[in-house]
Design an enzyme around this catalytic site. Structure first.
Site, PDB file in Angstrom:
ATOM      1  N   GLU A  23      -3.197 -14.144 -26.811  1.00 30.35           N
ATOM      2  CA  GLU A  23      -3.498 -14.526 -28.190  1.00 30.35           C
ATOM      3  C   GLU A  23      -4.969 -14.878 -28.373  1.00 30.35           C
ATOM      4  OE1 GLU A  23      -1.753 -13.998 -30.685  1.00 30.35           O
ATOM      5  OE2 GLU A  23       0.113 -13.503 -29.671  1.00 30.35           O
ATOM      6  N   CYS A  79       1.526  -0.089 -41.813  1.00 31.87           N
ATOM      7  CA  CYS A  79       0.899  -0.642 -43.029  1.00 31.87           C
ATOM      8  C   CYS A  79      -0.524  -1.063 -42.683  1.00 31.87           C
ATOM      9  CB  CYS A  79       1.717  -1.825 -43.539  1.00 31.87           C
ATOM     10  SG  CYS A  79       1.281  -2.361 -45.204  1.00 31.87           S
ATOM     11  N   CYS A 120       2.710   5.345 -45.297  1.00 33.89           N
ATOM     12  CA  CYS A 120       3.874   4.932 -46.088  1.00 33.89           C
ATOM     13  C   CYS A 120       5.090   5.819 -45.813  1.00 33.89           C
ATOM     14  CB  CYS A 120       3.533   4.936 -47.572  1.00 33.89           C
ATOM     15  SG  CYS A 120       2.183   3.790 -48.010  1.00 33.89           S
ATOM     16  N   CYS A 128       7.214   4.153 -43.334  1.00 35.37           N
ATOM     17  CA  CYS A 128       7.474   2.731 -43.539  1.00 35.37           C
ATOM     18  C   CYS A 128       8.932   2.473 -43.925  1.00 35.37           C
ATOM     19  CB  CYS A 128       6.562   2.179 -44.627  1.00 35.37           C
ATOM     20  SG  CYS A 128       6.815   0.419 -44.919  1.00 35.37           S
ATOM     21  N   CYS A 164       8.432  -1.312 -51.705  1.00 32.84           N
ATOM     22  CA  CYS A 164       7.065  -1.855 -51.643  1.00 32.84           C
ATOM     23  C   CYS A 164       6.440  -1.891 -53.038  1.00 32.84           C
ATOM     24  CB  CYS A 164       6.200  -1.003 -50.707  1.00 32.84           C
ATOM     25  SG  CYS A 164       4.455  -1.511 -50.678  1.00 32.84           S
TER      26      CYS A 164
END
Length: 295
Positions: free
Chosen positions: A39, A195, A202, A205, A211
């Site tokens: 992280e 995205c 798209c 997706c 959306c």
DNA sequence: CACTCGTGGGT
DNA sequence: TACCCAAGAGT
């Protein structure tokens, strides 16, 4: 909005089950320290560049105690060219704090994580979620973009994270902790792979049908000012630190003077590095990576 | 809240 | 080619 949960969370979880990348920090052998290291490295740095640095880091310092026993300058050197080297210093400081305050074990509690150097709201939630499978809203740039488009109907999220974004993220959080942890990873993955900021895919997706941004015809958002770099203090800092990183020991002033023609800017950049604890001036006029943590 | 802080790959 | 921008944090 009626039942956004079923319309968004469930399809994304199903999509993730099929398309999740096999990233090393997601594997069963990735302990909380490994997740924390990943992280830190992933803050503003793409996955592809983190992968080799992550492996090398954990091979050298498999636990917080191993890193805490080193000089902070060694963390800066090992950081290499990942960028934002203050993260290396903070990761070292976090390892020291974990060793001193938590017996060398990465804490599981969100507040304890949040109190570590270099750990903000995102990273604390991410580690609690990914390493300890807790239920937290994990709001990174990917999730913010997914929610901005799917729910708010806008191309980009606001410049800085708003309270409204946190409320929305929490309202979508699955009740079951394990499911919430999977949703956190899945929503980030959707933003990273489908995205995307530039050219969203798209057609691939799982929530394209609902959306708000796509249904509105993908209206372009307001132009966002890019981050300039060439000629800035950041570039000079990077050049100076590269010299120190690649040197075995202390470096003479002349070696640093060679990296940038403008003496005033060079001095300002070097002062900044010293103020940040990334560089240590010696009495003889030479400079080196820090041998002891800034107190 | 606006600003700073690295680096390199994608389009 | 010139941008754009990537699992943010600290001040």
């Amino acid at each position: 909005m009626p039942d956004a949960y079923a319309a968004i969370v469930e399809p994304v979880l199903d999509w993730y089950a099929e398309h999740a990348r096999d990233l090393p920090w997601r594997r069963p052998d990735a302990d909380p320290w490994a997740v924390l290291v990943s992280e830190f490295m992933l803050q503003q740095t793409p996955v592809s560049r983190v992968l080799p640095a992550y492996e090398a880091w954990l091979a050298r310092w498999p636990t917080p105690k191993h890193l805490a026993a080193e000089e902070p300058g060694e963390a800066v050197r090992q950081w290499g060219r990942l960028g934002y080297p203050r993260r290396a210093l903070r990761l070292h400081a976090a390892a020291v704090a974990i060793t001193e305050r938590h017996s060398g074990e990465v804490p599981a509690a969100y507040e304890a994580l949040r109190a570590l150097p270099g750990v903000g709201a995102y990273t604390a939630a991410a580690v609690a979620s990914f390493a300890f499978r807790q239920r937290h809203a994990v709001l990174d740039t990917n999730v913010r973009r997914v929610l901005a488009r799917a729910v708010r109907g806008e191309e980009h999220p606001p410049p800085s994270t708003t309270a409204g974004e946190w409320r929305l993220a929490e309202s979508l959080l699955p009740a079951e902790p394990e499911r919430a942890a999977r949703w956190a990873a899945a929503s980030m993955e959707l933003g990273a792979l489908v995205c995307t900021a530039r050219a969203p895919r798209c057609a691939d997706c799982p929530i394209a049908a609902r959306c708000a941004w796509r249904l509105a015809g993908k209206p372009p958002g307001p132009p966002r000012r890019g981050q300039s770099y060439a000629g800035t203090d950041r570039q000079v800092r990077g050049l100076l630190l590269a010299v120190l990183r690649e040197a075995d020991g202390p470096v003479p002033q002349a070696a640093l003077d060679a990296v940038w023609p403008d003496a005033a800017q060079r001095a300002r950049a070097l002062d900044g590095l010293v103020a940040d604890g990334l560089v240590e001036p010696l009495d003889d006029g030479r400079y080196r990576l820090p041998a002891s943590p800034p107190r």
